[in-house]
Design an enzyme around this catalytic site. Structure first.
Site, PDB file in Angstrom:
ATOM      1  CE  LYS A   9      -3.939  -2.192   2.282  1.00  0.00           C
ATOM      2  NZ  LYS A   9      -4.852  -2.133   3.452  1.00  0.00           N
ATOM      3  CE1 TYR A  49      -9.431  -2.377  -0.170  1.00  0.00           C
ATOM      4  CE2 TYR A  49      -8.704  -0.622  -1.616  1.00  0.00           C
ATOM      5  CZ  TYR A  49      -8.416  -1.659  -0.773  1.00  0.00           C
ATOM      6  OH  TYR A  49      -7.111  -1.993  -0.525  1.00  0.00           O
ATOM      7  CG  PHE A  57     -13.625   1.403   6.884  1.00  0.00           C
ATOM      8  CD1 PHE A  57     -13.116   0.902   5.700  1.00  0.00           C
ATOM      9  CD2 PHE A  57     -14.389   0.564   7.691  1.00  0.00           C
ATOM     10  CE1 PHE A  57     -13.351  -0.410   5.313  1.00  0.00           C
ATOM     11  CE2 PHE A  57     -14.633  -0.753   7.317  1.00  0.00           C
ATOM     12  CZ  PHE A  57     -14.120  -1.234   6.121  1.00  0.00           C
ATOM     13  NE  ARG A  85      -6.979 -13.176   5.240  1.00  0.00           N
ATOM     14  CZ  ARG A  85      -7.200 -11.880   5.013  1.00  0.00           C
ATOM     15  NH1 ARG A  85      -6.815 -11.328   3.876  1.00  0.00           N
ATOM     16  NH2 ARG A  85      -7.810 -11.136   5.915  1.00  0.00           N
ATOM     17  CB  THR A  91      -6.524  -5.892  10.132  1.00  0.00           C
ATOM     18  OG1 THR A  91      -6.964  -6.928   9.248  1.00  0.00           O
ATOM     19  CG2 THR A  91      -6.819  -4.551   9.502  1.00  0.00           C
ATOM     20  NE  ARG A 102      -2.076  -5.885   7.217  1.00  0.00           N
ATOM     21  CZ  ARG A 102      -3.171  -6.512   6.813  1.00  0.00           C
ATOM     22  NH1 ARG A 102      -3.694  -7.489   7.552  1.00  0.00           N
ATOM     23  NH2 ARG A 102      -3.752  -6.182   5.687  1.00  0.00           N
ATOM     24  CG  ASN A 112      -3.619  -2.530   6.884  1.00  0.00           C
ATOM     25  OD1 ASN A 112      -3.361  -2.320   5.710  1.00  0.00           O
ATOM     26  ND2 ASN A 112      -4.778  -3.004   7.277  1.00  0.00           N
ATOM     27  CG  HIS A 115      -5.473  -6.110  -0.214  1.00  0.00           C
ATOM     28  ND1 HIS A 115      -6.714  -6.066   0.375  1.00  0.00           N
ATOM     29  CD2 HIS A 115      -5.589  -6.960  -1.278  1.00  0.00           C
ATOM     30  CE1 HIS A 115      -7.540  -6.849  -0.308  1.00  0.00           C
ATOM     31  NE2 HIS A 115      -6.882  -7.400  -1.308  1.00  0.00           N
ATOM     32  CD  GLU A 126      -9.053  -9.003  -3.614  1.00  0.00           C
ATOM     33  OE1 GLU A 126      -7.941  -9.500  -3.317  1.00  0.00           O
ATOM     34  OE2 GLU A 126      -9.834  -8.542  -2.759  1.00  0.00           O
TER      35      GLU A 126
END
Length: 137
Positions: A9, A49, A57, A85, A91, A102, A112, A115, A126
């Site tokens: 990100k 998203y 949010f 993950r 998260t 993270r 964070n 993704h 995706e």
């Protein structure tokens, strides 16, 4: 072998953490099958998203994801979705396990740094969203 989708990100890109995150990724046994740096448009971020459109949010998330460039990835390994993950961590970086991306690089729940797809089905959606027309070998 399974593929999953990942994003480094804008917060991590701005802090020059791409190389470190890629090193952790490869160290966790992932092969990088496609990689692209992009600066998401508002339309791209809102579309990607859209599942969160009604969440409070959503606007903040779109703003964050369009504030600077990010790195889009197609990752591959056995059990890629679950393993990515685990590699990312929780998260909330405060709750993330030691050594996860993270825990090491994220600053908050909202910023964070990475993704990851939450299922094989969403990974396919995706990947197609950002790598449409590309052959992902």
């Amino acid at each position: 072998m399974e593929k999953t989708f990942a994003i480094i990100k804008p917060d991590a890109v701005a802090k020059n953490q791409i190389g470190d995150i890629l090193a952790v990724t490869e160290g966790a046994g992932f092969k990088i099958r496609a990689m692209q740096m992009t600066h998401m448009t508002r339309k791209q971020a809102e579309g990607f998203y859209a599942v969160h459109k009604e969440r409070p949010f959503f606007g903040e998330l779109v703003e964050f994801m369009t504030e600077g460039p990010c790195v889009l990835l197609c990752l591959e390994r056995e059990d890629a979705v679950v393993k990515w993950r685990e590699t990312m961590g929780a998260t909330n970086p405060a709750n993330a396990a030691e050594g996860t991306i993270r825990k090491r690089f994220a600053e908050s729940v909202g910023r964070n740094c990475v993704h990851g797809s939450d299922s094989a089905e969403n990974a396919a959606i995706e990947l197609a969203y950002f790598f449409a027309g590309n052959t992902l070998s």
